[in-house]
Design a protein around this motif. Structure first.
Motif, short mmCIF file in Angstrom:
data_model
loop_
_atom_site.label_atom_id
_atom_site.label_comp_id
_atom_site.label_asym_id
_atom_site.label_seq_id
_atom_site.Cartn_x
_atom_site.Cartn_y
_atom_site.Cartn_z
N GLU A 1 32.56 40.02 20.43
CA GLU A 1 31.66 39.46 21.43
C GLU A 1 30.66 40.54 21.80
O GLU A 1 31.05 41.67 22.11
CB GLU A 1 32.44 39.00 22.66
CG GLU A 1 33.30 37.79 22.43
CD GLU A 1 33.99 37.31 23.69
OE1 GLU A 1 34.22 38.12 24.63
OE2 GLU A 1 34.32 36.13 23.75
N VAL A 2 29.38 40.19 21.77
CA VAL A 2 28.32 41.18 22.01
C VAL A 2 27.36 40.69 23.08
O VAL A 2 27.25 39.49 23.33
CB VAL A 2 27.56 41.50 20.71
CG1 VAL A 2 28.50 42.12 19.67
CG2 VAL A 2 26.89 40.27 20.13
N ASP A 3 26.65 41.64 23.69
CA ASP A 3 25.70 41.30 24.75
C ASP A 3 24.40 40.72 24.21
O ASP A 3 23.85 39.80 24.80
CB ASP A 3 25.38 42.55 25.59
CG ASP A 3 26.55 42.99 26.44
OD1 ASP A 3 27.38 42.14 26.82
OD2 ASP A 3 26.66 44.20 26.70
N ASP A 4 23.90 41.26 23.10
CA ASP A 4 22.60 40.84 22.58
C ASP A 4 22.73 40.51 21.10
O ASP A 4 22.56 41.37 20.24
CB ASP A 4 21.56 41.95 22.80
CG ASP A 4 20.15 41.53 22.45
OD1 ASP A 4 19.97 40.52 21.72
OD2 ASP A 4 19.21 42.22 22.88
N LEU A 5 23.04 39.27 20.82
CA LEU A 5 23.29 38.84 19.45
C LEU A 5 22.05 38.99 18.57
O LEU A 5 22.16 39.35 17.39
CB LEU A 5 23.79 37.39 19.44
CG LEU A 5 24.26 36.83 18.12
CD1 LEU A 5 25.43 37.65 17.56
CD2 LEU A 5 24.69 35.38 18.29
N LEU B 1 30.09 37.84 14.78
CA LEU B 1 29.52 38.38 16.00
C LEU B 1 29.06 37.20 16.81
O LEU B 1 28.38 36.29 16.30
CB LEU B 1 28.34 39.31 15.70
CG LEU B 1 28.71 40.73 15.29
CD1 LEU B 1 29.39 40.75 13.94
CD2 LEU B 1 27.50 41.62 15.32
N THR B 2 29.44 37.16 18.09
CA THR B 2 29.19 35.99 18.91
C THR B 2 28.79 36.39 20.32
O THR B 2 29.02 37.53 20.75
CB THR B 2 30.44 35.09 18.94
OG1 THR B 2 30.13 33.86 19.62
CG2 THR B 2 31.61 35.74 19.65
N THR B 3 28.18 35.45 21.02
CA THR B 3 27.88 35.66 22.43
C THR B 3 29.20 35.64 23.20
O THR B 3 30.22 35.18 22.71
CB THR B 3 26.94 34.55 22.93
OG1 THR B 3 27.49 33.27 22.60
CG2 THR B 3 25.56 34.66 22.30
N HIS B 4 29.14 36.14 24.42
CA HIS B 4 30.35 36.18 25.26
C HIS B 4 30.75 34.78 25.71
O HIS B 4 29.90 33.94 26.00
CB HIS B 4 30.12 37.05 26.50
CG HIS B 4 30.02 38.50 26.19
ND1 HIS B 4 31.12 39.28 25.94
CD2 HIS B 4 28.95 39.32 26.06
CE1 HIS B 4 30.74 40.52 25.70
NE2 HIS B 4 29.42 40.58 25.75
N ASP B 5 32.04 34.56 25.77
CA ASP B 5 32.59 33.30 26.27
C ASP B 5 32.81 33.47 27.76
O ASP B 5 33.66 34.27 28.19
CB ASP B 5 33.91 32.98 25.56
CG ASP B 5 34.53 31.67 26.02
OD1 ASP B 5 33.94 30.98 26.88
OD2 ASP B 5 35.60 31.34 25.52
N HIS B 6 32.04 32.78 28.56
CA HIS B 6 32.13 32.92 30.02
C HIS B 6 32.90 31.78 30.67
O HIS B 6 32.73 31.50 31.84
CB HIS B 6 30.72 33.01 30.61
CG HIS B 6 29.97 34.22 30.17
ND1 HIS B 6 30.28 35.49 30.57
CD2 HIS B 6 28.94 34.35 29.30
CE1 HIS B 6 29.47 36.37 30.00
NE2 HIS B 6 28.65 35.69 29.22
#
Length: 125
Positions: free
Chosen positions: A75-79, A119-124
């Motif tokens: 999980e990354v901040d800026d995909l 690589l993916t956006t964060h799961d909130h």
């Protein structure tokens, strides 16, 4: 005590592995025992730790592909910045940026030994 995760991978060439994870995915080399009797390296990026022990027997890349293999997810901040760095390093994506039905966006690629990376956006949630 908080839990953390460290994975171990088993590549044929530690130099190639180190170069890939450093230049393509921005990991730092934390431990370097490439000249040891049992060659090993440890890489870190933020809270992600990857250990790699060199193997001498070939492993079929198909054995590491889904559904038999494992999908390693970061999980990354800026995909978009991650995508730009991967492409600038001359590395090919297995699947470009894709918005998923479960609400996240990701991209996918294989490391030099065929490990499947997402690589993916964060799961909130």
């Amino acid at each position: 005590m908080a839990a953390s995760l460290r994975i171990e991978i088993f590549p044929r060439d530690l130099d190639t592995t180190v170069t890939f994870y450093q230049s393509v995915l921005a990991f730092t080399l934390e431990r370097d025992e490439r000249l040891a009797e049992i060659p090993y390296v440890a890489l870190r990026r933020d809270g992600i730790r990857i250990g790699a022990r060199r193997i001498t027997e070939p492993v079929s890349r198909d054995a590491r592909r889904l559904p038999a293999g494992t999908e390693i997810v970061f999980e990354v901040d800026d995909l978009h910045a991650e995508r730009d760095r991967i492409l600038a390093a001359g590395y090919e994506l297995a699947e470009d940026l894709t918005a998923r039905s479960w609400g996240l966006t990701d991209l996918r690629l294989f490391d030099p030994d065929g490990y499947y990376l997402r690589l993916t956006t964060h799961d909130h949630s």
